[in-house]
Design an enzyme around this catalytic site. Structure first.
Site, PDB file in Angstrom:
ATOM      1  N   HIS A 234      -1.561   1.785  -4.059  1.00 33.13           N
ATOM      2  CA  HIS A 234      -1.929   3.189  -3.825  1.00 33.13           C
ATOM      3  C   HIS A 234      -1.041   4.176  -4.577  1.00 33.13           C
ATOM      4  O   HIS A 234      -1.005   5.354  -4.235  1.00 33.13           O
ATOM      5  CB  HIS A 234      -1.925   3.489  -2.322  1.00 33.13           C
ATOM      6  CG  HIS A 234      -3.002   2.758  -1.573  1.00 33.13           C
ATOM      7  ND1 HIS A 234      -3.003   2.605  -0.204  1.00 33.13           N
ATOM      8  CD2 HIS A 234      -4.122   2.133  -2.011  1.00 33.13           C
ATOM      9  CE1 HIS A 234      -4.074   1.907   0.167  1.00 33.13           C
ATOM     10  NE2 HIS A 234      -4.761   1.601  -0.918  1.00 33.13           N
TER      11      HIS A 234
ATOM     12  N   GLN B 250       0.843  -1.199   0.000  1.00 33.97           N
ATOM     13  CA  GLN B 250       0.000   0.000   0.000  1.00 33.97           C
ATOM     14  C   GLN B 250       0.877   1.247   0.000  1.00 33.97           C
ATOM     15  O   GLN B 250       0.368   2.361  -0.103  1.00 33.97           O
ATOM     16  CB  GLN B 250      -0.875   0.026   1.262  1.00 33.97           C
ATOM     17  CG  GLN B 250      -1.831  -1.136   1.375  1.00 33.97           C
ATOM     18  CD  GLN B 250      -2.478  -1.160   2.747  1.00 33.97           C
ATOM     19  OE1 GLN B 250      -3.444  -0.457   3.017  1.00 33.97           O
ATOM     20  NE2 GLN B 250      -1.940  -1.973   3.641  1.00 33.97           N
ATOM     21  N   ASN B 251       2.182   1.053   0.144  1.00 37.28           N
ATOM     22  CA  ASN B 251       3.065   2.203   0.324  1.00 37.28           C
ATOM     23  C   ASN B 251       3.344   2.913  -0.990  1.00 37.28           C
ATOM     24  O   ASN B 251       3.440   2.286  -2.048  1.00 37.28           O
ATOM     25  CB  ASN B 251       4.386   1.756   0.967  1.00 37.28           C
ATOM     26  CG  ASN B 251       4.161   1.194   2.358  1.00 37.28           C
ATOM     27  OD1 ASN B 251       3.105   1.415   2.942  1.00 37.28           O
ATOM     28  ND2 ASN B 251       5.126   0.464   2.882  1.00 37.28           N
ATOM     29  N   VAL B 252       3.514   4.232  -0.880  1.00 36.42           N
ATOM     30  CA  VAL B 252       3.832   5.013  -2.069  1.00 36.42           C
ATOM     31  C   VAL B 252       5.338   5.257  -2.172  1.00 36.42           C
ATOM     32  O   VAL B 252       5.810   5.803  -3.166  1.00 36.42           O
ATOM     33  CB  VAL B 252       3.034   6.342  -2.101  1.00 36.42           C
ATOM     34  CG1 VAL B 252       1.534   6.056  -2.196  1.00 36.42           C
ATOM     35  CG2 VAL B 252       3.332   7.220  -0.882  1.00 36.42           C
TER      36      VAL B 252
ATOM     37  N   CYS C 218       0.082  21.075 -16.724  1.00 37.54           N
ATOM     38  CA  CYS C 218       0.128  20.052 -17.769  1.00 37.54           C
ATOM     39  C   CYS C 218       0.296  20.713 -19.141  1.00 37.54           C
ATOM     40  O   CYS C 218      -0.447  21.635 -19.478  1.00 37.54           O
ATOM     41  CB  CYS C 218      -1.169  19.255 -17.740  1.00 37.54           C
ATOM     42  SG  CYS C 218      -1.375  18.145 -19.134  1.00 37.54           S
TER      43      CYS C 218
ATOM     44  N   CYS D 265      -1.392  14.576 -14.733  1.00 38.33           N
ATOM     45  CA  CYS D 265      -2.300  15.716 -14.786  1.00 38.33           C
ATOM     46  C   CYS D 265      -3.594  15.370 -14.039  1.00 38.33           C
ATOM     47  O   CYS D 265      -4.145  14.279 -14.200  1.00 38.33           O
ATOM     48  CB  CYS D 265      -2.596  16.050 -16.245  1.00 38.33           C
ATOM     49  SG  CYS D 265      -3.854  17.322 -16.418  1.00 38.33           S
TER      50      CYS D 265
HETATM   51  C1  BJW Z   1       4.631  -1.155  12.399  1.00 35.99           C
HETATM   52  C2  BJW Z   1       5.843  -0.626  12.775  1.00 35.99           C
HETATM   53  C3  BJW Z   1       6.950  -1.445  12.598  1.00 35.99           C
HETATM   54  C4  BJW Z   1       4.392   0.874  13.151  1.00 35.99           C
HETATM   55  N1  BJW Z   1       6.801  -2.669  12.108  1.00 35.99           N
HETATM   56  N2  BJW Z   1       4.503  -2.379  11.914  1.00 35.99           N
HETATM   57  C5  BJW Z   1     -15.676   0.136   2.677  1.00 35.99           C
HETATM   58  C6  BJW Z   1     -15.347  -0.643   1.576  1.00 35.99           C
HETATM   59  C7  BJW Z   1     -14.590  -0.104   0.522  1.00 35.99           C
HETATM   60  C8  BJW Z   1     -14.162   1.217   0.568  1.00 35.99           C
HETATM   61  C9  BJW Z   1     -14.497   1.972   1.658  1.00 35.99           C
HETATM   62  C10 BJW Z   1     -15.240   1.452   2.683  1.00 35.99           C
HETATM   63  N3  BJW Z   1     -15.422   2.430   3.594  1.00 35.99           N
HETATM   64  C11 BJW Z   1     -14.797   3.535   3.143  1.00 35.99           C
HETATM   65  C12 BJW Z   1     -14.234   3.288   1.970  1.00 35.99           C
HETATM   66  C13 BJW Z   1     -13.464   4.262   1.169  1.00 35.99           C
HETATM   67  C14 BJW Z   1     -12.009   4.403   1.522  1.00 35.99           C
HETATM   68  C15 BJW Z   1     -11.651   3.801   2.880  1.00 35.99           C
HETATM   69  O1  BJW Z   1     -11.228   2.668   3.002  1.00 35.99           O
HETATM   70  N4  BJW Z   1     -11.746   4.599   3.936  1.00 35.99           N
HETATM   71  C16 BJW Z   1     -11.384   4.123   5.269  1.00 35.99           C
HETATM   72  C17 BJW Z   1     -10.628   5.188   6.005  1.00 35.99           C
HETATM   73  C18 BJW Z   1     -12.645   3.688   5.962  1.00 35.99           C
HETATM   74  N5  BJW Z   1     -11.242   3.773   0.479  1.00 35.99           N
HETATM   75  C19 BJW Z   1     -10.987   4.388  -0.662  1.00 35.99           C
HETATM   76  O2  BJW Z   1     -11.423   5.516  -0.881  1.00 35.99           O
HETATM   77  C20 BJW Z   1     -10.170   3.655  -1.700  1.00 35.99           C
HETATM   78  N6  BJW Z   1     -10.819   3.656  -2.936  1.00 35.99           N
HETATM   79  C21 BJW Z   1     -11.964   3.012  -3.104  1.00 35.99           C
HETATM   80  O3  BJW Z   1     -12.508   2.404  -2.212  1.00 35.99           O
HETATM   81  O4  BJW Z   1     -12.430   3.101  -4.396  1.00 35.99           O
HETATM   82  C22 BJW Z   1     -13.773   2.624  -4.627  1.00 35.99           C
HETATM   83  C23 BJW Z   1     -14.674   3.794  -4.345  1.00 35.99           C
HETATM   84  C24 BJW Z   1     -14.689   4.836  -5.252  1.00 35.99           C
HETATM   85  C25 BJW Z   1     -15.536   5.897  -5.015  1.00 35.99           C
HETATM   86  C26 BJW Z   1     -16.333   5.920  -3.878  1.00 35.99           C
HETATM   87  C27 BJW Z   1     -16.288   4.869  -2.960  1.00 35.99           C
HETATM   88  C28 BJW Z   1     -15.431   3.798  -3.206  1.00 35.99           C
HETATM   89  C29 BJW Z   1      -8.860   4.358  -1.960  1.00 35.99           C
HETATM   90  C30 BJW Z   1      -7.954   4.287  -0.792  1.00 35.99           C
HETATM   91  C31 BJW Z   1      -6.668   5.034  -1.084  1.00 35.99           C
HETATM   92  C32 BJW Z   1      -5.844   5.167   0.161  1.00 35.99           C
HETATM   93  N7  BJW Z   1      -4.808   6.069  -0.059  1.00 35.99           N
HETATM   94  C33 BJW Z   1      -3.935   6.380   1.053  1.00 35.99           C
HETATM   95  C34 BJW Z   1      -3.323   7.765   0.782  1.00 35.99           C
HETATM   96  C35 BJW Z   1      -2.093   7.665  -0.005  1.00 35.99           C
HETATM   97  C36 BJW Z   1      -1.599   9.020  -0.174  1.00 35.99           C
HETATM   98  C37 BJW Z   1      -0.425   9.366   0.602  1.00 35.99           C
HETATM   99  O5  BJW Z   1       0.325   8.547   1.148  1.00 35.99           O
HETATM  100  O6  BJW Z   1      -0.305  10.561   0.630  1.00 35.99           O
HETATM  101  O7  BJW Z   1      -2.945   5.364   1.217  1.00 35.99           O
HETATM  102  S1  BJW Z   1      -4.720   6.431   2.618  1.00 35.99           S
HETATM  103  C38 BJW Z   1      -3.380   5.863   3.530  1.00 35.99           C
HETATM  104  O8  BJW Z   1      -3.806   4.684   4.239  1.00 35.99           O
HETATM  105  C39 BJW Z   1      -2.308   5.442   2.529  1.00 35.99           C
HETATM  106  C40 BJW Z   1      -1.952   4.079   3.034  1.00 35.99           C
HETATM  107  O9  BJW Z   1      -1.421   3.281   1.977  1.00 35.99           O
HETATM  108  C41 BJW Z   1      -3.236   3.563   3.585  1.00 35.99           C
HETATM  109  C42 BJW Z   1      -3.085   2.448   4.576  1.00 35.99           C
HETATM  110  O10 BJW Z   1      -2.392   2.878   5.702  1.00 35.99           O
HETATM  111  P1  BJW Z   1      -1.402   1.893   6.442  1.00 35.99           P
HETATM  112  O11 BJW Z   1      -0.323   1.504   5.511  1.00 35.99           O
HETATM  113  O12 BJW Z   1      -2.173   0.814   7.074  1.00 35.99           O
HETATM  114  O13 BJW Z   1      -0.731   2.858   7.514  1.00 35.99           O
HETATM  115  P2  BJW Z   1      -1.245   3.272   8.963  1.00 35.99           P
HETATM  116  O14 BJW Z   1      -0.480   4.508   9.328  1.00 35.99           O
HETATM  117  O15 BJW Z   1      -2.700   3.326   9.048  1.00 35.99           O
HETATM  118  O16 BJW Z   1      -0.783   2.051   9.893  1.00 35.99           O
HETATM  119  C43 BJW Z   1       0.593   1.772  10.132  1.00 35.99           C
HETATM  120  C44 BJW Z   1       0.657   0.468  10.909  1.00 35.99           C
HETATM  121  O17 BJW Z   1       2.027   0.134  11.054  1.00 35.99           O
HETATM  122  C45 BJW Z   1       0.065   0.552  12.324  1.00 35.99           C
HETATM  123  O18 BJW Z   1      -0.773  -0.560  12.545  1.00 35.99           O
HETATM  124  C46 BJW Z   1       1.298   0.466  13.227  1.00 35.99           C
HETATM  125  O19 BJW Z   1       1.044  -0.201  14.455  1.00 35.99           O
HETATM  126  C47 BJW Z   1       2.225  -0.343  12.374  1.00 35.99           C
HETATM  127  N8  BJW Z   1       3.644  -0.156  12.667  1.00 35.99           N
HETATM  128  N9  BJW Z   1       5.598   0.654  13.273  1.00 35.99           N
HETATM  129  C48 BJW Z   1       5.515  -3.100  11.784  1.00 35.99           C
HETATM  130  N10 BJW Z   1       8.172  -1.011  12.964  1.00 35.99           N
HETATM  131 ZN    ZN Z   2      -3.631  17.531 -18.725  1.00 35.19          ZN
END
Ligand code: BJW
Ligand code: ZN
Length: 262
Positions: free
Chosen positions: A134, A117-119, A163, A142
């Site tokens: 992601h 999921q990492n960027v 763009c 653009c």
């Molecule tokens: C360690 C550690 C160590 C610390 N060792 N571990 C239900 C079903 C489907 C979709 C949805 C739904 N409800 C809501 C939605 C929509 C939404 C969503 O899921 N929202 C939730 C918040 C509820 N999802 C979306 O919008 C997605 N698209 C989608 O569903 O399209 C269909 C759709 C279209 C139109 C309308 C509706 C649906 C897209 C999701 C895109 C996510 N993008 C991001 C931003 C990236 C930009 C950026 O980086 O700037 O991606 S969000 C952000 O969270 C990022 C990450 O990849 C992602 C996940 O986070 P992650 O990796 O889990 O990090 P953390 O910080 O949360 O956790 C870190 C963990 O590490 C912790 O547990 C620590 O304990 C642990 N840790 N040190 C091991 N040393």
């Molecule tokens: Zn363009």
């Protein structure tokens, strides 16, 4: 950390046993795997100039339409934070595992699929190939016509880029909330999760869908689910919890796999 590999009851031992028996393994990483490289996780509190903002409020297209300068500046700042970061022992251990063409206990070739999921590009810097669900911090496109913007960028500059095809603003090629995941990467992930015998979730809070649903998909097809996290998510789908940092657990796990298979 549960590295008591000699104790057959320990979660670590159970994980090793499950993995050495698995023909197909699917690994999903999140921000936690890069934490020990010095990259803040997504849900860590922000620092410095950005401490009054929540990442969730900036990583979406509405925020970009409302204030493209604010969102672009945030990404440029994050790029300066990430640009000198290097893979840590967890990234290196995963590469070591995958590159040696692993085999199962019974001698069959083991297929390991890495999805992130990492960027950031720390898996690639370590040598691995990962499907990015992601998007990519270092790519741009653009916001209007979606064409890639490939000219070099000065990360120190906050100036918005335009763009050349349509005059729209350039944005990072990252999947924001409410946006669809890249189709090819998502199909690859769904297939790997539905076919695997073991699914390993590393360093993710498992709250962002659809990625968070992959473990459930794997489980519904009979896979064993292993989680690596110092703060267990307590998700009911998890069978084996390896509580600790990825940088400690993964090198120990890969060493134990090597010991058990040689
Ligand atoms: C360690 C550690 C160590 C610390 N060792 N571990 C239900 C079903 C489907 C979709 C949805 C739904 N409800 C809501 C939605 C929509 C939404 C969503 O899921 N929202 C939730 C918040 C509820 N999802 C979306 O919008 C997605 N698209 C989608 O569903 O399209 C269909 C759709 C279209 C139109 C309308 C509706 C649906 C897209 C999701 C895109 C996510 N993008 C991001 C931003 C990236 C930009 C950026 O980086 O700037 O991606 S969000 C952000 O969270 C990022 C990450 O990849 C992602 C996940 O986070 P992650 O990796 O889990 O990090 P953390 O910080 O949360 O956790 C870190 C963990 O590490 C912790 O547990 C620590 O304990 C642990 N840790 N040190 C091991 N040393
Ligand atoms: Zn363009």
């Amino acid at each position: 950390m549960n590295t008591a590999a000699e104790n057959p009851q320990s979660p670590f031992h159970q994980a090793v046993h499950a993995i050495i028996s698995a023909r197909k393994v699917c690994i999903l990483t999140g921000a936690g795997i890069s934490a020990e490289s010095g990259i803040p996780t997504f849900r860590d509190k922000q620092t410095g100039l950005w401490e009054n903002y929540r990442a969730e409020d900036l990583a979406n297209i509405n925020a970009f339409h409302r204030d493209p300068q604010l969102v672009w500046s945030w990404y440029q700042w994050r790029r300066t934070l990430v640009q000198d970061k290097k893979p840590n022992p967890a990234h290196h251990a995963l590469f070591e595992w995958v590159q040696k063409t692993p085999s199962t206990q019974s001698g069959q070739t083991q297929e390991v699929v890495l999805i992130t999921q990492n960027v950031d590009d720390l898996h690639e810097q370590a040598g691995s190939t990962a499907a990015h669900l992601h998007g990519h911090l270092w790519k741009n496109r653009c916001a209007d016509c979606h064409k890639p913007y490939e000219a070099p960028i000065d990360y120190q500059s906050d100036a918005l880029l335009i763009c050349e095809h349509c005059g729209g603003y350039v944005r990072p090629d990252i999947v924001w909330f409410g946006e669809m995941l890249p189709q090819q990467a998502w199909q690859h992930a769904e297939l790997a999760a539905s076919e695997c015998d073991v699914f390993i979730s590393i360093g993710t809070s498992s709250i962002v869908y659809p990625a968070a649903g992959l473990a459930g998909l794997a489980k519904s097809h009979g896979a064993t689910i292993i989680e690596v996290n110092p703060n267990p998510t307590n998700a009911p789908v998890v069978d084996i919890q390896l509580e600790g940092k990825a940088g400690d657990i993964l090198p120990a796990l890969v060493a134990a796999l090597n010991d058990n298979l040689t």
